[in-house]
Design a protein around this motif. Structure first.
Motif, PDB file in Angstrom:
ATOM      1  N   ASN A 140      15.266  57.246   3.403  1.00 21.50           N
ATOM      2  CA  ASN A 140      15.382  55.857   2.547  1.00 21.50           C
ATOM      3  C   ASN A 140      14.540  54.747   3.239  1.00 21.50           C
ATOM      4  OD1 ASN A 140      16.148  53.980   0.810  1.00 21.50           O
ATOM      5  ND2 ASN A 140      17.763  53.360   2.327  1.00 21.50           N
ATOM      6  N   ARG A 141      14.951  54.526   4.849  1.00 19.82           N
ATOM      7  CA  ARG A 141      14.183  53.699   5.290  1.00 19.82           C
ATOM      8  C   ARG A 141      13.117  54.196   6.530  1.00 19.82           C
ATOM      9  NH1 ARG A 141      17.076  48.727   5.460  1.00 19.82           N
ATOM     10  NH2 ARG A 141      19.253  48.791   4.563  1.00 19.82           N
TER      11      ARG A 141
ATOM     12  N   TYR B  80      19.020  51.551  -4.768  1.00 20.12           N
ATOM     13  CA  TYR B  80      19.474  51.404  -3.534  1.00 20.12           C
ATOM     14  C   TYR B  80      21.067  50.956  -3.675  1.00 20.12           C
ATOM     15  CZ  TYR B  80      20.763  49.732   1.113  1.00 20.12           C
ATOM     16  OH  TYR B  80      21.394  49.450   2.190  1.00 20.12           O
TER      17      TYR B  80
ATOM     18  N   ASN C 206      24.594  53.405  -3.502  1.00 20.22           N
ATOM     19  CA  ASN C 206      25.644  52.872  -2.688  1.00 20.22           C
ATOM     20  C   ASN C 206      26.877  52.299  -3.520  1.00 20.22           C
ATOM     21  OD1 ASN C 206      24.560  53.615  -0.196  1.00 20.22           O
ATOM     22  ND2 ASN C 206      23.092  51.615  -0.423  1.00 20.22           N
TER      23      ASN C 206
ATOM     24  N   TRP D 283      27.611  57.145  -2.898  1.00 19.31           N
ATOM     25  CA  TRP D 283      28.367  56.664  -1.619  1.00 19.31           C
ATOM     26  C   TRP D 283      29.959  56.879  -1.990  1.00 19.31           C
ATOM     27  CZ3 TRP D 283      27.111  56.330   3.315  1.00 19.31           C
ATOM     28  CH2 TRP D 283      27.961  55.882   4.563  1.00 19.31           C
TER      29      TRP D 283
ATOM     30  N   ASP E 207      18.758  62.723   3.698  1.00 17.02           N
ATOM     31  CA  ASP E 207      20.134  62.082   2.870  1.00 17.02           C
ATOM     32  C   ASP E 207      19.919  62.017   1.512  1.00 17.02           C
ATOM     33  OD1 ASP E 207      22.488  61.166   3.856  1.00 17.02           O
ATOM     34  OD2 ASP E 207      21.823  59.474   4.838  1.00 17.02           O
ATOM     35  N   TYR E 208      21.445  61.366   0.937  1.00 14.71           N
ATOM     36  CA  TYR E 208      21.752  61.141  -0.448  1.00 14.71           C
ATOM     37  C   TYR E 208      20.771  60.153  -1.399  1.00 14.71           C
ATOM     38  CZ  TYR E 208      23.846  56.668   0.941  1.00 14.71           C
ATOM     39  OH  TYR E 208      23.710  55.497   1.360  1.00 14.71           O
ATOM     40  N   GLN E 209      19.918  59.432  -0.672  1.00 10.75           N
ATOM     41  CA  GLN E 209      19.157  58.430  -1.538  1.00 10.75           C
ATOM     42  C   GLN E 209      18.157  59.433  -2.028  1.00 10.75           C
ATOM     43  OE1 GLN E 209      19.736  58.241   1.766  1.00 10.75           O
ATOM     44  NE2 GLN E 209      20.715  56.043   2.160  1.00 10.75           N
TER      45      GLN E 209
ATOM     46  N   HIS F  63      23.052  63.490   5.647  1.00 14.13           N
ATOM     47  CA  HIS F  63      24.145  62.876   6.737  1.00 14.13           C
ATOM     48  C   HIS F  63      25.275  62.534   6.277  1.00 14.13           C
ATOM     49  CE1 HIS F  63      20.483  61.981   9.322  1.00 14.13           C
ATOM     50  NE2 HIS F  63      19.827  62.311   8.060  1.00 14.13           N
ATOM     51  N   ILE F  64      25.639  62.539   5.120  1.00 10.94           N
ATOM     52  CA  ILE F  64      27.067  62.216   4.717  1.00 10.94           C
ATOM     53  C   ILE F  64      27.930  63.385   4.010  1.00 10.94           C
ATOM     54  CG2 ILE F  64      26.308  59.929   4.224  1.00 10.94           C
ATOM     55  CD1 ILE F  64      26.449  60.349   1.140  1.00 10.94           C
TER      56      ILE F  64
ATOM     57  N   ARG G 197      30.171  49.973  11.298  1.00  8.90           N
ATOM     58  CA  ARG G 197      29.754  49.189  10.159  1.00  8.90           C
ATOM     59  C   ARG G 197      30.908  48.882   9.284  1.00  8.90           C
ATOM     60  NH1 ARG G 197      27.590  51.313   5.934  1.00  8.90           N
ATOM     61  NH2 ARG G 197      27.912  53.464   6.347  1.00  8.90           N
TER      62      ARG G 197
ATOM     63  N   ARG H 101      25.377  46.311   3.738  1.00 11.17           N
ATOM     64  CA  ARG H 101      25.194  46.301   2.356  1.00 11.17           C
ATOM     65  C   ARG H 101      26.212  45.152   1.689  1.00 11.17           C
ATOM     66  NH1 ARG H 101      26.629  52.845   2.305  1.00 11.17           N
ATOM     67  NH2 ARG H 101      24.968  53.221   3.713  1.00 11.17           N
TER      68      ARG H 101
HETATM   69  O1  F6P Z   1      23.773  58.382   6.254  1.00  9.62           O
HETATM   70  C1  F6P Z   1      24.221  57.335   6.344  1.00  9.62           C
HETATM   71  C2  F6P Z   1      23.456  55.888   6.339  1.00  9.62           C
HETATM   72  O2  F6P Z   1      22.621  55.652   4.960  1.00  9.62           O
HETATM   73  C3  F6P Z   1      22.628  56.044   7.278  1.00  9.62           C
HETATM   74  O3  F6P Z   1      21.306  56.766   7.251  1.00  9.62           O
HETATM   75  C4  F6P Z   1      22.312  54.635   7.752  1.00  9.62           C
HETATM   76  O4  F6P Z   1      22.116  54.331   9.039  1.00  9.62           O
HETATM   77  C5  F6P Z   1      23.682  54.062   7.299  1.00  9.62           C
HETATM   78  O5  F6P Z   1      24.375  54.643   6.186  1.00  9.62           O
HETATM   79  C6  F6P Z   1      23.683  52.556   6.828  1.00  9.62           C
HETATM   80  O6  F6P Z   1      23.008  52.410   5.462  1.00  9.62           O
HETATM   81  P1  F6P Z   1      22.022  51.679   4.883  1.00  9.62           P
HETATM   82  O7  F6P Z   1      20.573  51.877   5.141  1.00  9.62           O
HETATM   83  O8  F6P Z   1      22.355  51.470   3.709  1.00  9.62           O
HETATM   84  O9  F6P Z   1      22.180  50.034   5.389  1.00  9.62           O
END
Ligand code: F6P
Length: 483
Positions: free
Chosen positions: A16-17, A89, A94, A98, A143-145, A167-168, A286, A324
């Protein structure tokens, strides 16, 4: 800036990022700064020396940034409009996936416009990967995105070797079945050659969902999908292997950092600033409802209330990293945690005797290493967590063999760190007892536990994880040959 090449990269990562964040300076100019995550470290090690590209979102809406090179890696930004940030996103990733994938701790929201946005953005990712990948390249999607990307990409480029890692957690079919687009998500993932999960239960949940919702068959850890279930006449049967490949951290660099004189000095300074308490309890998360922060604070509040602990001898340092912040469940959580901390301090602090130090900030690695060393007990109490790398970072920072780890059974990390003080965060009485047991453990046996956990994280570090994943992807649908 290098000119855009097409189809020349042998190894492509999609997440995603991007591995860099855009930082805006006081004078309005902006620059790219490496983001600190563990994924970046792991990927960096496997990407160096290869012709490699990373496809991901630059983190701002509407930014049209041309691909550029950094440390020998081509970064290929995906542009999202403000509507897509909201729909793909914040919305579908999320507010739908999520919570659904984390045991519906808050109710997932199913909105058709978010799903449309998720499909659109996943398609954009697949097209971008198809454009940069060389013939026969290896593609690792994260990942899930990006769950639709494997099948979308295979439709564009059947020559690629495609892997995806979750990752989740992957939820049990009884929960996953709520998703109105459940079959499309499973079909998206089955486009991969190899799917990696954190825990064996996640892989089993996925296989069961495919069986129940798509009618696939499976043998061992390989799923066979003929496509006939979806009325695709003449479709070639496809085989996808699933396996458990738990992610880890860069043990060596964390251990080395924690040993530096600066970090050790800073750890002493932190304890002194807290008034040199007998026991420093630490939480670093987080600010997410999955992390069990409210349950932890409830237990701590009761321990202060019972008189089992008292400030200034015992204090909790709770760091909550902003996350978020435009999503309402996260705003609600912040108000709840702010309120709980205020109440605990109102009831149980005195002048110069603060019960809970609460910081809503993120900190660099050096400060984290110092915080870990300053803590007698780290409290990791998620209600559900794919892995929890904070627990592993704590272990890697404790080169002195000191400290104790209270760890929720509902984390992936609990499968590996069985010497931690395991807890069920829903059981407040049990959690209180576990915290006290961790505080009161004899130093010799606490040390034994910590050293055993360090051995585990040292031998199963992030580099071993990436190698393990890539050899499984290379061999899929067969198992890789064990060396
Ligand atoms: O896998 C969980 C995750 O998406 C990580 O990749 C990421 O570091 C964390 O959650 C925070 O997520 P976001 O990119 O939404 O800030």
């Amino acid at each position: 800036m290098a000119s855009e090449a097409r189809g020349t990269f042998d190894f492509v990562v999609a997440a995603n990022r991007l591995p860099v964040d855009r930082v805006t300076e006081a004078d309005g100019t902006s620059r790219w700064q490496a983001s600190p995550g563990g994924l970046v470290t792991a990927m960096d090690a496997v990407m160096q020396g290869q012709s490699a590209a990373w496809v991901g979102w630059a983190g701002d809406p509407g930014e049209d940034v041309a691909p550029f090179d950094r440390d020998g890696i081509r970064l290929h930004p995906i542009v999202l409009t403000a509507d897509e940030v909201r729909g793909y996103y914040e919305g579908f990733s999320n507010e739908t996936l999520w919570p659904l994938y984390h045991d519906v701790i808050v109710p997932p929201r199913y909105r058709r416009s978010w799903w449309a946005s998720y499909q659109r953005v996943n398609t954009r990712f697949a097209e971008a990967i198809a454009k940069v990948a060389a013939p026969g390249a290896t593609v690792w999607i994260h990942d899930y995105q990006l769950q639709l990307v494997p099948a979308l990409l295979r439709a564009l480029r059947s020559d690629l070797r495609i892997g995806w890692f979750n990752h989740i957690p992957f939820p049990p079919v009884e929960l996953f079945g709520q998703l109105p687009w459940r079959r499309a998500v499973l079909r998206g993932l089955l486009g991969a050659d190899f799917l990696g999960f954190q825990r064996s239960n996640d892989a089993a949940n996925f296989t069961r969902a495919c069986h129940q919702l798509l009618g696939t068959s499976s043998s061992g850890d390989t799923i066979t999908w003929s496509g006939a279930e979806d009325g695709l006449i003449g479709a070639e049967p496809r085989r996808t292997r699933t396996a458990t490949v738990p992610i880890s951290i860069d043990f060596r660099s964390m251990d080395e950092l924690a040993r530096t004189p600066e970090v050790r000095r800073r750890a002493r300074e932190i304890r002194a600033s807290l008034g040199n308490p007998q026991t420093v309890l630490l939480g670093i998360d987080r600010l997410d409802y999955t992390k069990g922060i409210r349950h932890r604070l409830r237990a701590i509040s009761e321990l202060f209330g019972d008189g089992a602990i008292a400030a200034p001898e015992v204090t909790l340092l709770q760091i909550a990293t902003p996350s978020r912040e435009r999503v309402s469940a996260y705003q609600d959580l912040r108000s709840q945690v702010d309120g709980q901390v205020g109440r605990i301090n109102g009831d149980h602090s005195g002048i110069g005797a603060t019960a809970v130090h609460y910081l809503h900030h993120s900190y660099p690695k050096e400060e984290m290493a110092a915080l870990f060393q300053a803590a007698d007990v780290l409290l990791v109490t998620p209600l559900r967590d794919g892995m929890n790398l904070v627990a592993k970072e704590y272990v890697a920072s404790r080169w002195d063999g000191g400290g104790a780890l209270v760890l929720s059974e509902f984390t992936g990390a609990a499968q590996e760190l069985s010497q931690a003080f395991l807890c069920n965060p829903h059981d407040i009485a049990g959690l209180k007892e576990t915290i006290l047991a961790a505080m009161r453990e004899e130093p010799a046996s606490a040390r034994k536990r910590m050293l055993a956990m360090r051995r585990r994280v040292r031998s199963h570090d992030v580099h071993a994880w990436a190698q393990h994943y890539l050899s499984a992807l290379e061999a899929a649908p067969q198992k890789p040959i064990r060396r």
